[in-house]
Design a protein around this motif. Structure first.
Motif, PDB file in Angstrom:
ATOM      1  N   VAL A   1       2.678   3.884  -0.407  1.00 41.45           N
ATOM      2  CA  VAL A   1       2.838   2.530   0.142  1.00 41.45           C
ATOM      3  C   VAL A   1       4.318   2.222   0.219  1.00 41.45           C
ATOM      4  CG1 VAL A   1       2.487   0.073  -0.302  1.00 41.45           C
ATOM      5  CG2 VAL A   1       0.623   1.693  -0.721  1.00 41.45           C
ATOM      6  N   GLU A   2       4.771   1.737   1.384  1.00 46.03           N
ATOM      7  CA  GLU A   2       6.196   1.385   1.546  1.00 46.03           C
ATOM      8  C   GLU A   2       6.338  -0.042   2.045  1.00 46.03           C
ATOM      9  OE1 GLU A   2       9.221   4.446   2.775  1.00 46.03           O
ATOM     10  OE2 GLU A   2       7.450   5.301   3.733  1.00 46.03           O
ATOM     11  N   ASN A   3       6.968  -0.862   1.219  1.00 45.79           N
ATOM     12  CA  ASN A   3       7.336  -2.216   1.617  1.00 45.79           C
ATOM     13  C   ASN A   3       6.140  -2.997   2.176  1.00 45.79           C
ATOM     14  OD1 ASN A   3       9.540  -3.954   1.577  1.00 45.79           O
ATOM     15  ND2 ASN A   3       9.933  -3.684   3.760  1.00 45.79           N
ATOM     16  N   ARG A   4       4.987  -2.922   1.417  1.00 47.95           N
ATOM     17  CA  ARG A   4       3.765  -3.569   1.907  1.00 47.95           C
ATOM     18  C   ARG A   4       3.178  -4.472   0.826  1.00 47.95           C
ATOM     19  NH1 ARG A   4       0.792   0.893   3.560  1.00 47.95           N
ATOM     20  NH2 ARG A   4      -0.921   0.601   2.120  1.00 47.95           N
ATOM     21  N   LYS A   5       2.709  -5.655   1.251  1.00 45.95           N
ATOM     22  CA  LYS A   5       2.119  -6.606   0.307  1.00 45.95           C
ATOM     23  C   LYS A   5       0.713  -6.174  -0.090  1.00 45.95           C
ATOM     24  CE  LYS A   5       4.599 -10.716   1.978  1.00 45.95           C
ATOM     25  NZ  LYS A   5       4.449 -12.052   2.582  1.00 45.95           N
ATOM     26  N   GLY A   6       0.247  -6.691  -1.237  1.00 48.16           N
ATOM     27  CA  GLY A   6      -1.150  -6.455  -1.634  1.00 48.16           C
ATOM     28  C   GLY A   6      -1.272  -6.097  -3.105  1.00 48.16           C
ATOM     29  N   GLU A   7      -2.511  -6.198  -3.622  1.00 48.44           N
ATOM     30  CA  GLU A   7      -2.777  -5.825  -5.014  1.00 48.44           C
ATOM     31  C   GLU A   7      -2.970  -4.323  -5.151  1.00 48.44           C
ATOM     32  OE1 GLU A   7      -6.176  -8.387  -5.703  1.00 48.44           O
ATOM     33  OE2 GLU A   7      -4.943  -9.644  -6.987  1.00 48.44           O
ATOM     34  N   HIS A   8      -3.525  -3.676  -4.099  1.00 50.92           N
ATOM     35  CA  HIS A   8      -3.718  -2.214  -4.036  1.00 50.92           C
ATOM     36  C   HIS A   8      -4.608  -1.689  -5.159  1.00 50.92           C
ATOM     37  CE1 HIS A   8      -0.653  -2.192  -0.920  1.00 50.92           C
ATOM     38  NE2 HIS A   8       0.181  -2.821  -1.730  1.00 50.92           N
ATOM     39  N   LYS A   9      -5.606  -2.453  -5.566  1.00 54.75           N
ATOM     40  CA  LYS A   9      -6.515  -2.018  -6.642  1.00 54.75           C
ATOM     41  C   LYS A   9      -7.302  -0.781  -6.227  1.00 54.75           C
ATOM     42  CE  LYS A   9      -7.253  -6.536  -8.842  1.00 54.75           C
ATOM     43  NZ  LYS A   9      -8.275  -7.569  -9.187  1.00 54.75           N
ATOM     44  N   ASP A  10      -7.777  -0.758  -4.978  1.00 57.25           N
ATOM     45  CA  ASP A  10      -8.572   0.388  -4.515  1.00 57.25           C
ATOM     46  C   ASP A  10      -7.759   1.673  -4.545  1.00 57.25           C
ATOM     47  OD1 ASP A  10     -10.617  -1.376  -4.100  1.00 57.25           O
ATOM     48  OD2 ASP A  10     -10.320  -1.545  -1.929  1.00 57.25           O
ATOM     49  N   LEU A  11      -6.481   1.589  -4.209  1.00 57.67           N
ATOM     50  CA  LEU A  11      -5.613   2.766  -4.209  1.00 57.67           C
ATOM     51  C   LEU A  11      -5.473   3.324  -5.617  1.00 57.67           C
ATOM     52  CD1 LEU A  11      -3.569   4.700  -2.881  1.00 57.67           C
ATOM     53  CD2 LEU A  11      -1.810   2.965  -3.244  1.00 57.67           C
ATOM     54  N   PHE A  12      -5.256   2.459  -6.587  1.00 56.76           N
ATOM     55  CA  PHE A  12      -5.097   2.926  -7.966  1.00 56.76           C
ATOM     56  C   PHE A  12      -6.403   3.557  -8.478  1.00 56.76           C
ATOM     57  CE2 PHE A  12      -1.882  -0.689  -8.141  1.00 56.76           C
ATOM     58  CZ  PHE A  12      -0.817   0.163  -7.881  1.00 56.76           C
ATOM     59  N   GLU A  13      -7.529   2.984  -8.091  1.00 59.10           N
ATOM     60  CA  GLU A  13      -8.821   3.542  -8.508  1.00 59.10           C
ATOM     61  C   GLU A  13      -9.028   4.938  -7.913  1.00 59.10           C
ATOM     62  OE1 GLU A  13     -12.176   3.907 -10.571  1.00 59.10           O
ATOM     63  OE2 GLU A  13     -10.794   2.195 -10.712  1.00 59.10           O
ATOM     64  N   GLN A  14      -8.660   5.103  -6.640  1.00 56.92           N
ATOM     65  CA  GLN A  14      -8.779   6.390  -5.963  1.00 56.92           C
ATOM     66  C   GLN A  14      -7.896   7.443  -6.630  1.00 56.92           C
ATOM     67  OE1 GLN A  14     -10.835   7.230  -3.321  1.00 56.92           O
ATOM     68  NE2 GLN A  14     -10.118   9.320  -3.785  1.00 56.92           N
TER      69      GLN A  14
END
Length: 967
Positions: free
Chosen positions: A166-179
């Motif tokens: 992820v580069e310079n993007r807003k969000g919680e990104h919970k799904d990414l961490f789970e993956q």
């Protein structure tokens, strides 16, 4: 019924204004024809801006804002409704005023016009990337070449192999961490900090984040086993990072590598528009953060006059120590340090700075830790050594600047600082890998360093082929059109990287005008404020063509203007007057320019027809061929100046002329004035590059009368600025009733407690916040807007309280105080510069730049002249009618009669023809300028035929006079 229609539903062909009473307007009715070029003119203060901007534009803006929802209005605010009875036929209104384009140092001509945004897309899509090492085009990289580059690091170097996700993007990104957890990864780097994945749940969703997964942590070793592990890790990272990896070397900056672009072991980023932005971390130079300059301590400001000794104050930060203690006796640590320097190190405080040994200067400015060799620079032999532990003034002051929490101290330290070019990017703002993306061998910064004309030629002649030509076709057209519009409004000399805050009001206005031409809107009412300001007569033709083009495509133009050529080009002229302030506010005459000449009550018509004129002086002050005192700037090379020596003869009225961008302001405002200010006034301004200035001994004072506001708050006004209010308060304090009550001078000040109204603290009004509506300013209920309390207002002079006096115009006040010489002397100077209409208590924030400049001029006129003063004025005719210019010239000639030198930068031919001496710069703007084209009397310049000023000046002067000169 729609107000743009008449009673029969037919669209009106005019803007109908009835009962306009804003400011000094006298309940006027007027019909301004639409789809025409209409010029509103008249003497200063006659009501031009009140009609055009404060009534017509303000109402157009108000109606637009009222059409929005209440939710939207809370973010926009709302303009106060002007005073009028009816306005009909009003089209969508756009105001193009003279105001600074931007105060942001990151703002440039390219970003303001959006040309740079199009250039970023162009270079990202068709630019060719070249290696910063070998210069060859960058090709594809692979895991093997990346491993080879990593293995070149020293053994035992600790590294992290990261895959960017992820580069310079807003969000919680919970799904990414789970993956990532499911994929078996254990660590992740978030915004530069490594975390255990099991400790990370989610991020702040409204902030932008950078996320990289840690694929491996290694220490560089030799051997096949380590190479195999490194290769596996790199391949895994490339797969997870979509062909890119980040190599983090502990203790150093990251190295980015890519399968797409690699050369000489270096991976290059994929060109994207954001990469070319000096406002984005992706592309900006990390050393200066994309500004291109550093703020550093300036040695020349610390030691502005090297001819002085340290004891005489050569080192300005130490000046007070010597002023307070002549013998440097016991005192603070600063005095102790100076004593140590003098006694232990042998630094001589009584030798002029310019004659001191180099090692002494080095220790004072830059300090020394440990032993310093003492060198005799004449014999180049070592005389001994000195043990020092002094930090050095430059380093000490910079440290204290950053550590200080006092705004006053910070401001003091900042006065010794200057902007210097960034050493890393050399002022080019972007990273090296971005600067090596080229089109036809030219980088994006090379294009922005070109003048508008040069950039226009580069884009026009761009030779692309194949897919690159197809991709670039629309971009090239859009960029070329925008550059063409800037050329058409006379801005061809500007460069695209010119900083926004350095643009004049006229340049900013013409940039906005160019953007409106490009938008190709129709049916719009444009209102402009003196667009000809700062334009040479040569370029005025281009501006007029642009205005006529806007009219011809179906727009209406109302232009507040005094320029004769613009008035004569108009379809309709509205002449306001007959006088200024309370004597104005009426429509004196209206019609075509030709019909205006036949109207006897029109002052403008008198000048257009020749019934009135600003006459050429019968005689000019002579310049002696030998021995005439003069100031000579030698070898000036700042900006576009080409190193010519420029001589300004003293005791004369001197005009510096030339086309826009010729180098006039650089020469006078960036070199001559700062240098004189340093020498004569003890200033610390940065001086532009030049060899030296001769003749300073002939002057004892320099005064720059510019157009900056006389105050930042409504409390500042003409009465307080010119000091006439001090004399008026003295008079009120001397009145019998004041003395009987014990009222002193301070009683009549609205800035201190005692006599002022405490409800409004002397402001006269109270601000009421209206949330989603505009703030409302209401008169103070206690003092009814009079600023003072009842007891103070009871004291009157000839029936006028102190509040009544502030509400008088200068002319009315002159009549009231006719028997008080100290007061009338100052008021007379305001009358002389044409400001009889302004009120004594008028807030400084409501004054135009031209009015502020003339108030400053009036204040200088009221002082006793030394006869050796240099007055500098930059375009003093801004906002002045023909009649006002005549009055101004009388004032400038009077200043010169006292033996002083008046130096004006000017385009107005009436001023130029009235000067004793002309220095014409040019011949063109930008790189084509920067030279002295011709210097001499107006007759000599006109007869020379050199440059662009001469032919226009020749038309203004009598041909017979030129023939006599030639003979």
């Amino acid at each position: 019924m729609d107000e743009t229609m008449d009673t029969k539903g037919v669209e009106l062909d005019a803007v109908l204004v009835k009962g306009a009473r804003e400011h000094n307007l006298k309940n006027i009715d007027i019909a301004i024809p639409k789809k025409k070029l209409v010029v509103v003119t008249g003497v200063s203060g006659s009501g031009k801006s009140s009609l055009a901007f404060d009534t017509i534009y303000a109402e157009g803006q108000r109606r637009y804002v009222e059409s929005l929802s209440a939710y939207a209005r809370q973010f926009i605010g709302q303009m106060e409704k002007p005073k009028y009875e009816t306005i009909r036929g009003l089209s969508p209104t756009i105001s193009i005023e003279q105001k600074a384009a931007s105060k942001n140092p990151r703002s440039t001509v390219g970003t303001i016009t959006e040309i740079y945004d199009y250039l970023r897309v162009l270079f990202a899509r068709v630019g060719e990337q070249h290696c910063i090492k070998c210069g060859k085009k960058v090709g594809r990289g692979d895991a093997e070449s990346m491993v080879k580059q990593i293995l070149e690091l020293p053994p035992a170097t600790k590294i992290l192999i990261l895959a960017p996700l992820v580069e310079n993007r807003k969000g919680e990104h919970k799904d990414l961490f789970e993956q990532l957890r499911n994929d078996g990864f254990g660590r992740v780097r978030i915004d530069g900090v490594v975390h255990e994945l099991e400790d990370v749940q989610g991020l702040a969703k409204n902030k932008k984040h950078n996320i990289e997964v840690v694929v491996d942590r290694l220490a560089i070793k030799k051997g096949e086993e380590f190479r195999k592990r490194l290769t596996d890790s790199v391949e895994t990272a490339l797969k997870s990072g979509s062909g890119e990896i980040i190599l983090h070397v502990v203790g150093r900056e990251d190295i980015r590598m890519s399968e797409a672009r690699s050369c000489c072991g270096i991976a290059y980023p994929e060109p994207e528009p954001s990469l070319f932005s000096f406002n984005s971390p992706l592309g900006m130079c990390p050393e200066c953060n994309g500004i291109g300059t550093h703020l550093v301590m300036d040695e020349e400001k610390i030691v502005p006059d090297p001819s002085l000794t340290i004891r005489q104050g050569a080192v300005v930060p130490w000046k007070n120590y010597f002023l307070k203690q002549e013998d440097l006796g016991a005192g603070g640590w600063g005095v102790s340090q100076l004593l140590a320097m003098e006694e232990q190190w042998g630094i001589d405080f009584d030798t002029p700075w310019e004659q001191m040994d180099l090692w002494m200067k080095e220790i004072i400015l830059f300090g020394s830790n440990g032993k310093t060799l003492v060198v005799d620079w004449n014999s180049k032999s070592v005389k001994g050594e000195v043990t020092t532990s002094f930090e050095g003034l430059v380093h000490e002051m910079m440290r204290r600047y950053h550590q200080s929490h006092s705004e006053r101290r910070k401001k003091w330290y900042a006065s010794f600082m200057s902007s210097k070019r960034c050493r890393s990017c050399e002022g080019r703002r972007l990273k090296p890998e971005v600067l090596n993306i080229l089109i036809d061998g030219v980088s994006i910064i090379d294009v922005t360093a070109m003048t508008i004309t040069q950039a226009h030629g580069f884009i026009r002649d761009l030779d692309l082929s194949g897919n690159r030509r197809v991709i670039a076709e629309e971009l090239v057209k859009e960029i070329g059109d925008r550059l063409g519009f800037l050329v058409n409004v006379g801005l061809d000399y500007l460069t695209l990287d010119r900083s926004g805050p350095t643009l004049s009001g006229g340049e900013s206005q013409r940039i906005r005008l160019a953007s409106q031409v490009g938008s190709e809107l129709t049916g719009v009412l444009y209102i402009l404020d003196e667009p000809s300001i700062g334009l040479h007569q040569r370029d005025n033709v281009k501006l007029l063509k642009t205005l006529c083009h806007l009219r011809d495509i179906g727009n209406s133009l109302i232009v507040v203007e005094h320029d004769q050529e613009t008035i004569e080009c108009a379809d309709w002229v509205v002449d306001m007057g007959p006088g200024a302030g309370h004597l104005g506010g009426q429509v004196v005459a209206e019609g075509t320019p030709d019909s205006l000449m036949d109207q006897p009550h029109s002052l403008t018509g008198d000048y257009l027809s020749g019934r009135r004129a600003i006459e050429v002086p019968e005689t000019r002050r002579p310049v002696k061929k030998k021995g005439h005192p003069r100031v000579v700037v030698k070898g000036a090379v700042e900006n576009n100046l080409k190193g010519d020596d420029v001589a300004v003869p003293l005791g004369l009225f001197v005009a510096v002329t030339g086309v826009s961008g010729a180098g006039k302001s650089t020469l006078i405002n960036q070199i001559l004035y700062p240098a004189l200010s340093r020498r004569l006034n003890g200033g610390t301004m940065q001086v532009g590059r030049h060899k030296k200035i001769e003749g300073l001994e002939h002057l004892d004072k320099v005064i720059n009368i510019d157009q900056r506001p006389i105050g930042r708050t409504p409390r500042s006004n003409p009465a307080t600025y010119t000091k006439v209010f001090d004399h008026i308060r003295d008079l009120f304090a001397m009145l019998p009733e004041s003395q009987a009550r014990g009222y002193k001078k301070g009683r009549y000040s609205f800035n201190v407690k005692g006599g002022r109204c405490e409800t409004c603290c002397g402001d006269g009004f109270l601000k009421v916040e209206m949330h989603f509506l505009a703030d409302v300013y209401v008169p103070c209920e206690s003092c009814k807007g009079k600023r003072f309390n009842e007891a103070t207002l009871e004291i009157k002079y000839n029936g006028h309280s102190i509040s009544d006096v502030l509400d008088l115009s200068v002319r009315q006040a002159r009549d009231l105080f006719e028997n008080h010489p100290k007061i009338t002397a100052i008021l007379d100077t305001l009358l002389d510069v044409g400001l009889g209409y302004i009120k004594l208590g008028q807030a400084a924030t409501t004054l135009s730049g031209g009015e502020a400049q003339r108030i400053k001029l009036a204040r200088e006129l009221s002082k006793r002249s030394t006869g050796r003063t240099l007055y500098i004025l930059d375009e003093p005719t801004t906002g002045l009618h023909f009649e006002d210019v005549r009055k101004l010239l009388e004032v400038l000639q009077r200043l010169t009669e006292g033996g002083n030198t008046v130096l004006v930068i000017e385009h107005n031919l009436d001023v130029i023809k009235s000067a004793d001496w002309i220095v014409d710069m040019g011949p063109d703007g930008g790189e084509g300028g920067g030279r002295v084209v011709v210097a001499g009397t107006p007759e000599q310049v006109a007869a020379s035929g050199k440059g662009y000023t001469a032919p226009f000046l020749a038309d203004m002067l009598h041909v017979d006079g030129l023939k006599k000169l030639a003979n």
